[in-house]
Design a protein around this motif. Structure first.
Motif: not given
Length: 209
Positions: A23-29, A49-56, A60-63
């Protein structure tokens, strides 16, 4: 850490996919080498996937392959290489090709990647030479079709102004100059080609396989 997503491919475009899961839509680069492996919209897709968290931002990156995801994680540890540049590198070279460049000390092919200057390429050769040993034992595609570079995608719009413009826009978004993108596409364009095929062949023409 979100390491894998399995769901329905809702939307796809060069550089990004929208996957619905529970039910959730994930936008993946995604890198272009993964884009070429995506199924039709509405079909099930699995991305590592790799989930990257920054201050701003949270990204989510997918392969398509676990090897590509693991190589991405090694790339972003290189001094001066962030997630965006790592995706760009894996858009121009799949994991097999990149590993071969490192093993062969192929500085020329690395410099041709958008955003990779000579100093960055030299740094990649130095730092990745030791790190790619961490990928030993993982599956590395050995045929062109296995990497997606040899497949002829038949589900995008046929070649024409729209397909050409989409291909040029995709290459420009990757970091190539407009004149470079137009020139590369003109060299490979043939009647009946899809925009995805134009992008794939143009990248292959820019960077030797």
């Amino acid at each position: 850490m979100i390491g894998r997503i399995r769901g329905i491919l809702v939307e796809k475009a060069p550089g990004q996919a929208l996957v619905e899961c529970a039910g959730l839509g994930y936008e993946i680069d995604i890198p272009y080498t993964t884009f070429f492996h995506l199924p039709e919209t509405g079909d099930e897709v699995i991305l590592h996937t790799h989930f990257a968290v920054r201050e701003d931002a949270q990204s989510l990156y997918g392969f398509a392959f676990r090897l590509d995801r693991n190589l991405f994680r090694l790339l972003i540890k290189v001094n001066g290489v962030g997630p965006k540049l790592a995706v760009g590198i894996l858009s121009g070279l799949d994991a097999r090709q990149f590993i071969r460049c490192i093993e062969n000390r192929d500085l020329a092919s690395l410099v041709k990647l958008p955003g990779v200057g000579k100093k960055t390429a030299e740094r990649l050769l130095i730092e990745m030479t030791d790190r790619i040993g961490q990928l030993e034992g993982q599956f590395v595609p050995t045929s062109p079709d296995a990497t997606g570079l040899g497949q002829m995608a038949g589900h995008a719009a046929p070649v024409g102004p729209a397909a050409t413009e989409e291909a040029e826009a995709a290459l420009i978004a990757l970091g190539y100059k407009p004149q470079e993108a137009a020139k590369a596409i003109s060299k490979v364009a043939e009647e009946g080609m899809t925009s995805e095929t134009l992008i794939r062949l143009s990248l292959r023409n820019m960077i030797p396989a």
